[in-house]
Design a protein around this motif. Sequence first.
Motif, PDB file in Angstrom:
ATOM      1  N   HIS A 312       0.899  -1.119  -0.015  1.00  0.00           N
ATOM      2  CA  HIS A 312       0.073   0.026  -0.122  1.00  0.00           C
ATOM      3  C   HIS A 312       0.701   1.344  -0.036  1.00  0.00           C
ATOM      4  CE1 HIS A 312      -3.050  -2.982   1.377  1.00  0.00           C
ATOM      5  NE2 HIS A 312      -3.881  -2.266   0.904  1.00  0.00           N
ATOM      6  N   VAL A 313       1.742   1.261   0.800  1.00  0.00           N
ATOM      7  CA  VAL A 313       2.966   2.508   0.781  1.00  0.00           C
ATOM      8  C   VAL A 313       3.659   2.511  -0.377  1.00  0.00           C
ATOM      9  CG1 VAL A 313       4.668   3.567   1.915  1.00  0.00           C
ATOM     10  CG2 VAL A 313       2.803   2.464   3.254  1.00  0.00           C
ATOM     11  N   GLY A 314       4.075   1.634  -1.040  1.00  0.00           N
ATOM     12  CA  GLY A 314       4.934   1.424  -2.475  1.00  0.00           C
ATOM     13  C   GLY A 314       4.227   2.026  -3.510  1.00  0.00           C
ATOM     14  N   VAL A 315       2.668   1.574  -3.683  1.00  0.00           N
ATOM     15  CA  VAL A 315       2.204   2.351  -4.635  1.00  0.00           C
ATOM     16  C   VAL A 315       2.060   3.768  -4.555  1.00  0.00           C
ATOM     17  CG1 VAL A 315      -0.199   2.598  -5.652  1.00  0.00           C
ATOM     18  CG2 VAL A 315       0.464   0.224  -4.807  1.00  0.00           C
ATOM     19  N   VAL A 316       2.085   4.342  -3.491  1.00  0.00           N
ATOM     20  CA  VAL A 316       2.154   5.929  -3.273  1.00  0.00           C
ATOM     21  C   VAL A 316       3.608   6.303  -3.632  1.00  0.00           C
ATOM     22  CG1 VAL A 316       1.833   7.689  -1.751  1.00  0.00           C
ATOM     23  CG2 VAL A 316       0.283   5.779  -1.764  1.00  0.00           C
ATOM     24  N   LEU A 317       4.798   5.840  -2.827  1.00  0.00           N
ATOM     25  CA  LEU A 317       5.947   6.163  -3.036  1.00  0.00           C
ATOM     26  C   LEU A 317       6.842   5.949  -4.370  1.00  0.00           C
ATOM     27  CD1 LEU A 317       7.382   5.354   0.556  1.00  0.00           C
ATOM     28  CD2 LEU A 317       6.512   7.622  -0.142  1.00  0.00           C
TER      29      LEU A 317
END
Length: 413
Positions: A312-317
Amino acid sequence: MKKHSARVAPLSSYSTQVLTGPISEGEDGSESHAETPGSETSGESQSNQTCTNTLLKVLGGLLVVLCVSSSWVGTTQVVKLTFQSFSCPFFISWFSSNWNILFFPIYYSGHMVITREKQTPIQKFRECSKLFGEDGMTLKLFVKRTAPFSILWTLTSYLYLLALKKLTATDVSALYCCHKAFVFLLSWIVLKDRFMGVRIVAAIMAITGIVMMAYADGFHGDSFVGVALAVGSASTSALYKVLFKMFLGSANLGEVAHFLSTMGFFNLIFISCVPLILYFTKVEHWGSLSSLPWGYMCGLAGLWLVFNILVHVGVVLTYPILISIGTLLSVPGNAAVDLLIHEAIFSVVRLAATCIICLGFLLLLLPEEWDSVTMRFLATIADKKSEEHGEELTESSVHTRSRANGTVSIPLA
């Protein structure tokens, strides 16, 4: 004197005209030259900054890819180790899902470190609860919005664990990659996404790999049941992702963390009765709580939580395609562990099925405009080749003319 004066007067008038013009042009030119280096410098600095940001994003994405693949491989292998001493898949799934409660506290801690906002956890929680509506989260909305996603989440993990009891980690992780094809089919039907022929081919390849995997040991026994369970896990995962995109597609990272923590609370409150029912009906029976392998179970839950956070965080970063590649790399990772540690033997049919599923997964990662981009790239290459061919023809014609005229062209060293 008349001759001298007649000669001097035009010269003085000519010189004034010549001197005044270049001086004014030189002043304007100096100003323009003073502005041009500054604009060039700012343009170069902006381009350098853009390249640096892109490079950092790619490097961070590669790091996230390694972390995603390693965490998913670790989760799958720890499940296999846990089953050696504790074979209760639903209890393990329920226990691991409860750790989703930590999503929002972890997000809030990172948010406070990065932004340094003076906002209490309750204030931030209420701000992110606008995902449920303008009035925030009520009991009715809590049950209505969270129940379907929590049930699908539990089914996905439970069926995945059941499949690991029947098949090797490599086979289950490869079959789970079929969820990408199911997401495309559901998005095309439900969300009316763009139709792409290459993705239909990828979906057909995924189905072919599933059939080959089931046929590897015959359509009977534990192998067929394990394939069915793994495909069921991929199907429920695809349905979860499509519904998430439908209802929560515009949510930011804080709202996603809030929603996943809410799912953890729902799992703890409402689904806790299911392990008790399975315990008293002796479907999943265990001894005292002190005899449970808490080390393996906590390690499994922690790795699963890390995997979900990275996704979930990697999709944003970083780029979302890198997260999908990290999930795909778990297949060769599990294969290496099964081959070196568990000494598993892979049949030719299973290897072919795994390769077909992985190839279909890669085809599904192609962007929507891949065909036009490919045609532009091929057209650019064709233009360059035609230009080089034209230059070669021009040079050959020049040499031919020079020889016809009796001249010899000597190449310079």
